[in-house]
Design a protein around this motif. Structure first.
Motif, mmCIF file in Angstrom:
data_model
loop_
_atom_site.group_PDB
_atom_site.id
_atom_site.type_symbol
_atom_site.label_atom_id
_atom_site.label_comp_id
_atom_site.label_asym_id
_atom_site.label_seq_id
_atom_site.Cartn_x
_atom_site.Cartn_y
_atom_site.Cartn_z
ATOM 1 N N ASP A 190 0.805 -1.221 0.000
ATOM 2 C CA ASP A 190 0.000 0.000 0.000
ATOM 3 C C ASP A 190 0.838 1.272 0.000
ATOM 4 O O ASP A 190 0.503 2.265 0.653
ATOM 5 N N PHE A 191 1.956 1.241 -0.739
ATOM 6 C CA PHE A 191 2.647 2.470 -1.102
ATOM 7 C C PHE A 191 1.976 3.012 -2.350
ATOM 8 O O PHE A 191 1.767 2.272 -3.313
ATOM 9 N N TYR A 192 1.648 4.297 -2.353
ATOM 10 C CA TYR A 192 0.954 4.904 -3.492
ATOM 11 C C TYR A 192 1.866 5.946 -4.137
ATOM 12 O O TYR A 192 2.276 6.904 -3.480
ATOM 13 N N VAL A 193 2.170 5.743 -5.396
ATOM 14 C CA VAL A 193 3.109 6.613 -6.106
ATOM 15 C C VAL A 193 2.375 7.417 -7.173
ATOM 16 O O VAL A 193 1.615 6.859 -7.972
ATOM 17 N N LYS A 194 2.610 8.725 -7.195
ATOM 18 C CA LYS A 194 2.079 9.597 -8.242
ATOM 19 C C LYS A 194 3.248 10.377 -8.824
ATOM 20 O O LYS A 194 3.942 11.098 -8.103
ATOM 21 N N ASP A 195 3.483 10.211 -10.117
ATOM 22 C CA ASP A 195 4.623 10.864 -10.738
ATOM 23 C C ASP A 195 4.386 10.960 -12.235
ATOM 24 O O ASP A 195 3.364 10.471 -12.739
ATOM 25 N N SER A 196 5.315 11.570 -12.943
ATOM 26 C CA SER A 196 5.204 11.611 -14.397
ATOM 27 C C SER A 196 5.511 10.227 -14.973
ATOM 28 O O SER A 196 6.176 9.403 -14.320
ATOM 29 N N LYS A 207 -7.549 1.532 -11.425
ATOM 30 C CA LYS A 207 -6.816 2.682 -10.908
ATOM 31 C C LYS A 207 -6.552 2.513 -9.417
ATOM 32 O O LYS A 207 -7.416 2.027 -8.687
ATOM 33 N N PRO A 208 -5.374 2.909 -8.958
ATOM 34 C CA PRO A 208 -5.120 2.866 -7.514
ATOM 35 C C PRO A 208 -5.774 4.045 -6.808
ATOM 36 O O PRO A 208 -5.705 5.177 -7.285
ATOM 37 N N PHE A 209 -6.438 3.756 -5.698
ATOM 38 C CA PHE A 209 -7.037 4.800 -4.876
ATOM 39 C C PHE A 209 -6.509 4.666 -3.457
ATOM 40 O O PHE A 209 -6.277 3.554 -2.976
ATOM 41 N N LEU A 210 -6.320 5.776 -2.789
ATOM 42 C CA LEU A 210 -5.830 5.744 -1.414
ATOM 43 C C LEU A 210 -6.774 4.921 -0.562
ATOM 44 O O LEU A 210 -7.990 5.132 -0.580
#
Length: 266
Positions: free
Chosen positions: A115-121, A206-209
């Motif tokens: 449950d690490f959530y990564v948001k990046d380019s 899609k990953p959601f928190l």
């Protein structure tokens, strides 16, 4: 009788309709996702994986309960030779690993089993397209090579589906990647089947928190976290080893690429 001008208009309308239908079409590639870190050959854990895509985005999923048909958490033994035996845990989760690439926003959303959530380019990969070709799943594929995330990869992509997606984070080629692997196939994404355009209803995962305590982090923050966990595990392993009567005094750390798909070695 339809005159030439009317026929031309009809053809333009039909072409526009077909182009729009193609853009809205969804497809799915089913892969085998094999991880054999440190084994030097593709003999390790074999997950089911899929890539669901349309013209705007893609989502790659593996190590999920749904794709495996059950929840898995078990140790597996892999033998390369009489002197090389590997004991590795295979594990899945309800959500699995998710890598969602959104083209219009140049954004990658990702989630791992912890449950690490990564948001990046979206990662930029400098591919070198070769002349070599082969057929995979009835589609003509072209070879490409690149260095990415600490490893050298070979990918086979098809111009017949001109969308820049692939398994995991591999992307940026002028066609869907149907097969990819690193030098010794310790990471091996192999083709099983494809349906495009799909006749079935598909959804982009899609990953959601998961809760209020979760938060999005960058790829750099994720790398630091994984490296810290990797070093901590090795220290624990060394402590246990030193308690053994056959203890080795060496305190060398093994690189992450021997243990993890995400290789952030410096």
């Amino acid at each position: 009788m339809i005159n030439t001008k009317t026929l031309a208009i009809l053809l333009c309308v039909l072409t526009a309709f077909l182009v729009e239908a193609q853009q809205n079409s969804m497809g799915v590639v089913n892969y085998g996702h094999k991880e054999s870190f440190g084994m030097g050959a593709p003999i390790g854990i074999d997950y089911n994986a899929n890539l669901v895509f349309n013209s705007k985005e893609s989502s790659y999923l593996f190590a999920s309960d749904s794709l495996e048909g059950k929840h898995i958490r078990e140790m597996k033994t892999f033998r390369k030779s009489d002197k090389a035996v590997f004991l590795i845990q295979m594990k899945t989760s309800p959500k699995g690993y998710i890598y969602n690439l959104i083209r219009e926003e140049n954004m990658m959303l990702a989630k791992d089993l912890h449950d690490f959530y990564v948001k990046d380019s979206i990662p930029s990969i400098a591919w070198d397209i070769k002349e070599e070709t082969k057929v995979i799943g009835g589609l003509s594929c072209t070879k490409a090579e690149a260095s990415f995330n600490g490893r050298d990869y070979t990918a086979w992509f098809t111009f017949e589906i001109p969308l820049p997606y692939g398994p995991w984070k591999l992307n940026g080629l002028p066609g869907i990647i149907l097969e990819a692997y690193d030098t010794n196939k310790e990471i091996f994404f192999y083709f099983k089947s494809i349906e495009y355009p799909s006749k079935n209803e598909l959804f982009i995962t899609k990953p959601f928190l998961s809760d209020k305590k979760s938060e999005w982090i960058s790829s750099l923050e994720y790398a630091k976290g994984l490296k810290a966990v990797h070093i901590r595990k090795q220290k624990v392993g060394m402590m246990l080893s030193e308690q053994s009567p056959n203890a080795n005094s060496s305190r060398q750390f093994a690189p992450m690429l021997k243990f993890n798909l995400e290789s952030f070695d410096e």
